[in-house]
Design an enzyme around this catalytic site. Structure first.
Site, PDB file in Angstrom:
ATOM      1  N   CYS A 119       0.867  -1.182   0.000  1.00 53.60           N
ATOM      2  CA  CYS A 119       0.000   0.000   0.000  1.00 53.60           C
ATOM      3  C   CYS A 119       0.900   1.227   0.000  1.00 53.60           C
ATOM      4  O   CYS A 119       2.056   1.142   0.403  1.00 53.60           O
ATOM      5  CB  CYS A 119      -0.899   0.010   1.232  1.00 53.60           C
ATOM      6  SG  CYS A 119      -2.208   1.256   1.132  1.00 53.60           S
ATOM      7  N   CYS A 121       0.059   4.171   1.625  1.00 52.83           N
ATOM      8  CA  CYS A 121      -0.304   5.171   2.646  1.00 52.83           C
ATOM      9  C   CYS A 121       0.832   5.517   3.612  1.00 52.83           C
ATOM     10  O   CYS A 121       0.891   6.632   4.114  1.00 52.83           O
ATOM     11  CB  CYS A 121      -1.545   4.757   3.417  1.00 52.83           C
ATOM     12  SG  CYS A 121      -1.347   3.239   4.346  1.00 52.83           S
ATOM     13  N   CYS A 129      -3.962   6.198   0.363  1.00 47.82           N
ATOM     14  CA  CYS A 129      -3.440   4.915  -0.108  1.00 47.82           C
ATOM     15  C   CYS A 129      -3.076   4.913  -1.588  1.00 47.82           C
ATOM     16  O   CYS A 129      -2.909   3.852  -2.194  1.00 47.82           O
ATOM     17  CB  CYS A 129      -4.445   3.806   0.192  1.00 47.82           C
ATOM     18  SG  CYS A 129      -4.718   3.606   1.965  1.00 47.82           S
ATOM     19  N   LYS A 194     -11.995  -5.178   3.056  1.00 44.28           N
ATOM     20  CA  LYS A 194     -11.388  -4.285   4.035  1.00 44.28           C
ATOM     21  C   LYS A 194     -12.315  -3.096   4.233  1.00 44.28           C
ATOM     22  O   LYS A 194     -12.618  -2.368   3.280  1.00 44.28           O
ATOM     23  CB  LYS A 194     -10.019  -3.812   3.545  1.00 44.28           C
ATOM     24  CG  LYS A 194      -9.378  -2.808   4.485  1.00 44.28           C
ATOM     25  CD  LYS A 194      -7.956  -2.474   4.085  1.00 44.28           C
ATOM     26  CE  LYS A 194      -7.372  -1.425   5.003  1.00 44.28           C
ATOM     27  NZ  LYS A 194      -5.986  -1.104   4.670  1.00 44.28           N
ATOM     28  N   ARG A 216     -10.782   7.439   4.441  1.00 42.53           N
ATOM     29  CA  ARG A 216     -10.608   6.430   3.398  1.00 42.53           C
ATOM     30  C   ARG A 216     -11.928   5.847   2.886  1.00 42.53           C
ATOM     31  O   ARG A 216     -11.955   4.790   2.277  1.00 42.53           O
ATOM     32  CB  ARG A 216      -9.742   5.295   3.937  1.00 42.53           C
ATOM     33  CG  ARG A 216      -8.399   5.733   4.501  1.00 42.53           C
ATOM     34  CD  ARG A 216      -7.403   4.596   4.482  1.00 42.53           C
ATOM     35  NE  ARG A 216      -6.270   4.770   5.378  1.00 42.53           N
ATOM     36  CZ  ARG A 216      -5.284   5.646   5.225  1.00 42.53           C
ATOM     37  NH1 ARG A 216      -5.285   6.470   4.192  1.00 42.53           N
ATOM     38  NH2 ARG A 216      -4.302   5.701   6.101  1.00 42.53           N
ATOM     39  N   GLU A 232     -16.582  -8.280  -3.617  1.00 40.73           N
ATOM     40  CA  GLU A 232     -15.145  -7.955  -3.575  1.00 40.73           C
ATOM     41  C   GLU A 232     -14.271  -9.215  -3.610  1.00 40.73           C
ATOM     42  O   GLU A 232     -13.278  -9.264  -4.319  1.00 40.73           O
ATOM     43  CB  GLU A 232     -14.824  -7.148  -2.301  1.00 40.73           C
ATOM     44  CG  GLU A 232     -15.192  -5.676  -2.379  1.00 40.73           C
ATOM     45  CD  GLU A 232     -14.198  -4.858  -3.205  1.00 40.73           C
ATOM     46  OE1 GLU A 232     -13.289  -5.434  -3.813  1.00 40.73           O
ATOM     47  OE2 GLU A 232     -14.359  -3.627  -3.250  1.00 40.73           O
ATOM     48  N   LYS A 247     -11.080  -7.838   7.102  1.00 42.20           N
ATOM     49  CA  LYS A 247     -10.486  -6.912   8.067  1.00 42.20           C
ATOM     50  C   LYS A 247     -11.411  -5.754   8.363  1.00 42.20           C
ATOM     51  O   LYS A 247     -11.956  -5.196   7.411  1.00 42.20           O
ATOM     52  CB  LYS A 247      -9.178  -6.404   7.455  1.00 42.20           C
ATOM     53  CG  LYS A 247      -8.477  -5.330   8.219  1.00 42.20           C
ATOM     54  CD  LYS A 247      -7.319  -4.834   7.397  1.00 42.20           C
ATOM     55  CE  LYS A 247      -6.643  -3.732   8.157  1.00 42.20           C
ATOM     56  NZ  LYS A 247      -5.609  -3.095   7.391  1.00 42.20           N
TER      57      LYS A 247
HETATM   58  C1  PBG Z   1      -2.703   0.355   5.184  1.00 37.71           C
HETATM   59  C2  PBG Z   1      -3.165  -0.492   6.295  1.00 37.71           C
HETATM   60  C3  PBG Z   1      -3.906  -0.119   7.420  1.00 37.71           C
HETATM   61  C4  PBG Z   1      -3.960  -1.248   8.233  1.00 37.71           C
HETATM   62  C5  PBG Z   1      -3.302  -2.264   7.578  1.00 37.71           C
HETATM   63  N1  PBG Z   1      -2.833  -1.786   6.352  1.00 37.71           N
HETATM   64  C6  PBG Z   1      -4.439   1.193   7.809  1.00 37.71           C
HETATM   65  C7  PBG Z   1      -5.556   1.786   7.094  1.00 37.71           C
HETATM   66  O1  PBG Z   1      -6.091   1.243   6.139  1.00 37.71           O
HETATM   67  O2  PBG Z   1      -5.906   2.889   7.481  1.00 37.71           O
HETATM   68  C8  PBG Z   1      -4.593  -1.304   9.592  1.00 37.71           C
HETATM   69  C9  PBG Z   1      -4.073  -2.345  10.484  1.00 37.71           C
HETATM   70  C10 PBG Z   1      -4.409  -2.185  11.908  1.00 37.71           C
HETATM   71  O3  PBG Z   1      -5.185  -1.301  12.319  1.00 37.71           O
HETATM   72  O4  PBG Z   1      -3.876  -2.982  12.687  1.00 37.71           O
HETATM   73  N2  PBG Z   1      -3.419   0.379   4.051  1.00 37.71           N
END
Ligand code: PBG
Length: 324
Positions: A119, A121, A129, A194, A216, A232, A247
């Site tokens: 990613c 970000c 991202c 996600k 986001r 998805e 997630k």
């Molecule tokens: C980045 C990413 C994030 C997490 C994993 N990869 C943050 C987000 O999307 O803001 C979160 C993981 C966590 O909170 O433990 N894209």
């Protein structure tokens, strides 16, 4: 005699309960997320995630050697770069921090599964991202850079790449780029479902990736949606994903169960930073018993259908179970 069925018969002793237990967790199924930053001798605590640190490559390598010996063999890499810019260029630079860490850990632990979070970000100065155009993340420009990053990560030693950006079409693009570079054996573990979640709060301290404006929600999923998760995951499978991630975990166990039923690939659940920190905070106040609620949260995730669990508790869990 009433009643004929007495479920309590099978609950009488721990041995009997263990015999009939339906779900189990092995440390082989746990994936431990780590944060690596430039420097030497660094072990920087993350205040919102007690017990979790930002490491430099040297201290990380030692730490993971110990965690590996406890039986946790898979690691998920996040990087905090020395420099952020609008294009997130350290993500795909061959000497970017994650690439350097992958090389070092691979050399020390050749059997470990090294999963590179994919990613932009952590690498963009605006914290989104992907690449911005008119204050919005431009999908098609972003997936070009993600594909480039995947190739660089795989060349540096990533066993698996794990796109977490939620851009459309990125799995297909990444697969093509890997294949064209002769990296046909590198699996893609896609964060397919996600959600735009408040439970990522503490991670923003850990990975220093908070967006400087907005949020986001224009790319991560709406927490209210269930059927869209299936859309998805099916899209990602069609595009070439080898494994999937749901997630966060605990507030989305229904999604996890549904996804597991709908696909025939390994499914991971990510017990995210906020889930970790809530348990830590309550345990520190003596409001819950830490070991017990960690066990319960992990077994709940397994029971709902996760084949693998990404969790910051992995080393602690392994320590409790190895007697070390
Ligand atoms: C980045 C990413 C994030 C997490 C994993 N990869 C943050 C987000 O999307 O803001 C979160 C993981 C966590 O909170 O433990 N894209």
């Amino acid at each position: 005699m009433f009643p004929v069925q007495r479920p309590r018969r099978l609950r009488q002793t721990e041995t009997l309960r263990t015999l009939v237990r339906e779900s189990r967790i092995s440390t082989d199924q746990l994936i431990y997320p780590i944060f690596v930053r430039p420097g030497q001798g660094v072990k920087e605590p993350i205040s919102s995630m007690p017990g979790i640190f930002q490491w430099s490559v040297d201290t990380l390598t030692d730490h993971l050697t110990e965690v590996f010996s406890l039986g946790v063999h898979s690691f998920l890499f996040f990087g905090i770069p020395s420099h952020k810019d609008s294009q997130g260029s350290e993500a795909y630079s061959p000497d970017g921090i994650v690439q350097v860490a992958l090389e070092a850990v691979k050399e020390r632990l050749p059997k470990a599964v090294l999963i590179a979070d994919l990613c932009l970000c952590e690498y963009t100065d605006h914290g989104h991202c992907g690449i911005l155009r008119d204050n919005d993340v431009d999908n098609d420009m972003t997936i070009e850079l993600l594909a480039r990053t995947a190739v660089v990560q795989a060349r540096a030693g990533a066993t698996v790449v794990a796109p977490s950006d939620m851009m459309d079409g990125r799995v297909k693009h990444i697969r093509q780029a890997l294949d064209q570079s002769g990296l046909t054996q590198v699996p893609i573990m896609s964060y397919a479902a996600k959600y735009a979640s408040g439970f990522y709060g503490p991670f923003r301290d850990a990975a220093e990736n908070a967006p400087t404006f907005g949020d986001r929600r224009a790319y991560q999923m709406d927490p209210a949606n269930r059927y869209e998760a299936i859309k998805e995951v099916l899209l990602d499978l069609e595009e070439g994903a080898d494994m999937l991630i749901v997630k966060p975990a605990m507030p989305y166990l229904d999604i996890l169960a549904e996804v597991k039923k709908s696909v025939n690939v390994p499914v991971a659940a990510y017990q995210v930073s906020g889930e970790y920190s809530m348990i830590k905070a309550a345990a520190q106040r003596g409001w819950v018993e830490e070991e017990r609620v960690v066990e319960e949260s992990l077994i709940g995730i397994r029971r709902a259908g996760a084949d693998m669990i990404i969790t910051y508790f992995a080393p602690e869990y392994a320590r409790w179970h190895s007697g070390k």
